[in-house]
Design a protein around this motif. Sequence first.
Motif, PDB file in Angstrom:
ATOM      1  N   PHE A  69       0.836  -1.199   0.000  1.00 26.04           N
ATOM      2  CA  PHE A  69       0.000   0.000   0.000  1.00 26.04           C
ATOM      3  C   PHE A  69       0.877   1.257   0.000  1.00 26.04           C
ATOM      4  N   TYR A  70       1.915   1.249   0.834  1.00 23.42           N
ATOM      5  CA  TYR A  70       2.770   2.427   0.954  1.00 23.42           C
ATOM      6  C   TYR A  70       3.721   2.550  -0.231  1.00 23.42           C
ATOM      7  N   LEU A  71       4.175   1.392  -0.716  1.00 25.00           N
ATOM      8  CA  LEU A  71       5.121   1.418  -1.838  1.00 25.00           C
ATOM      9  C   LEU A  71       4.455   1.936  -3.104  1.00 25.00           C
ATOM     10  N   ALA A  72       3.133   1.839  -3.170  1.00 23.23           N
ATOM     11  CA  ALA A  72       2.422   2.291  -4.367  1.00 23.23           C
ATOM     12  C   ALA A  72       2.197   3.802  -4.356  1.00 23.23           C
ATOM     13  N   LEU A  73       2.568   4.458  -3.267  1.00 23.17           N
ATOM     14  CA  LEU A  73       2.308   5.896  -3.170  1.00 23.17           C
ATOM     15  C   LEU A  73       3.615   6.697  -3.177  1.00 23.17           C
TER      16      LEU A  73
END
Lengths: 260, 330
Positions: free
Chosen positions: A98-102
């Motif tokens: 989730f965080y890596l996609a942002l």
Amino acid sequence: MVVNHLRVHWEYLKVALSTAMEYKINFIIQVLAMVFNDVVWIIFWLIFFNRFQNVGGWVLGDMLMLYAIITLSYGLSSVFFGNRNRIAEIVNQGKLDFYLALPKNVLFHVLISRSSFYGLGDVVFGIILAFIVLSLASLSLFLILVLASTSILLSVAILSGSLAFFFGNAEATSRNIFMGTLSLASYPLSVYQGVTKFILLTIIPAGFISGVPVELLKSFNAQWFWLTIGFVVLIFSIATFVFYRGLKKYESGNLMYVRT
Amino acid sequence: MTSIITVKNLKKVYKTHTRKEGLSNAIKSLFNRKYEYKQALKGISFEIEEGEIVGFIGPNGAGKSTTIKALSGFLYPTSGEVVSLGFTPWKDRVDYVANLGVVLGQKAQLWWDLPAIDTFYLSKDVYGIKESTFKSRLNFMVKLLDLEKVMHTPVRDMSLGERMKCKLVAALLHNPKLVLLDEPSIGLDVIAKDKFRDFIKLVNKKYKTTFIITTHDMQEIERLCKKIIIINNGQIVYDGLLKDIKKKYLSNKFIDVKLETKGEKFKLRYCKVVEQNEYEIKIEVNTTKIKVKEVINSLLSNYDVADILISDPPIETIIQQIFRSKDGKV
């Protein structure tokens, strides 16, 4: 860049507060539980010092000072970096995707994306204690030392949480390391001697979280002050380095969630 | 057309440990652990052009997710090269994902306890989208997907379909050039799937957004994708147009015949009667051995035909054939 990150942090705090309001009874109970926990601790030391007066040069006032620092740094890091103790879980369960996609700094984003507002109970408690034991003259030093303690606590959380990158299921271990460090930090530094003291000022940085700051507030010593600041920079750098080293080993995961 | 993604010889090896069943073996494995290396990707290469909708197909464990994760910058591959939108995903992650949208069908991407609109506003700040752009894009998508009311209820109270739509909106708010959808329609009903597909088609047309979709739903592939990539055992077994694979792999056609009056049992070489009753015959024809024309002629001369329908077998059948064939090569 920095402004943008701060802005995002602010937005997350607002979101977290709205979430807390969703369950307001739960919120109130948690705040009260935190305050109760702190009060019990104080009563213990009141009884203790009533009987023994001092422990290796530490008196009740010093103990209250120590507790002001611990509750403030614990509370502040809960409110502003509420995910600090969930890094292992996030890594282990593949939630880091989730965080890596942002497009934000991953570590920063992980830490701020949750906020435990019941930490406010600790913050308020810490402020009250500080009012009781602190002189106005040492206020700025106190604030700097609280920030230093907060950074060390965060670093310990990041380091222990990053274990999950290397050893997989490290949720319990990571939590134990953090809580262990915290509980070592909640005793007077003067009870530790020799090798133990050395360890608490190096490998397990409990001494720098509370003991050294209290000593500095009792009588300022430039050498120890800069040593503390230096230690903060060092441990935080190591923590970030280890996290990003671990990130290279991150393999995501396919854990099935009911929540989508 | 310019290619927007170039993947060269991408490999990924996972290290896992294995042990035999039971407690005693569990204890043994504490001291003497046997590791196994699983090659999830055995050196795949492909290119994707701007504005395409590409279907990524493969059985479970074929390497689809690993490829998507490498393309998303979620993991470091063991070796190989990926250039996507001009970036190496795992190296220039922040700049790269600013132009990327990812929807993970099986993972949470919305704030559980808050209305979806709050997540959308967070996205706005995380991506640094201008207020006016944000508003117009949000309105556009919300209208198309019928989310006006729903987005104000907490995510935990939404249906699976509503949640999936909201995830899609959150992933598209910043107008990404490339969108990766990992099993986006998992668990959706037919109507929701339809809306979902129409929406993707529209966004693709309007904004020239490139989509990569992994799915097990072949209808979805047929409805959305011109190009497909089939992956099996960590290797690409087909990379090309959907209609080409049909042509290449189709050795069978189905003929459905409706009769005016009752007919005899149908019999012809290289034809298999799948089903026959008084007024209907369904035949499978091996077109490499006999021409469809011949079969039709035979039908017309022997029966009082009311209607004839000639069709290809569904894409599922073709894919199954590929996966079942020994080397898995097309």
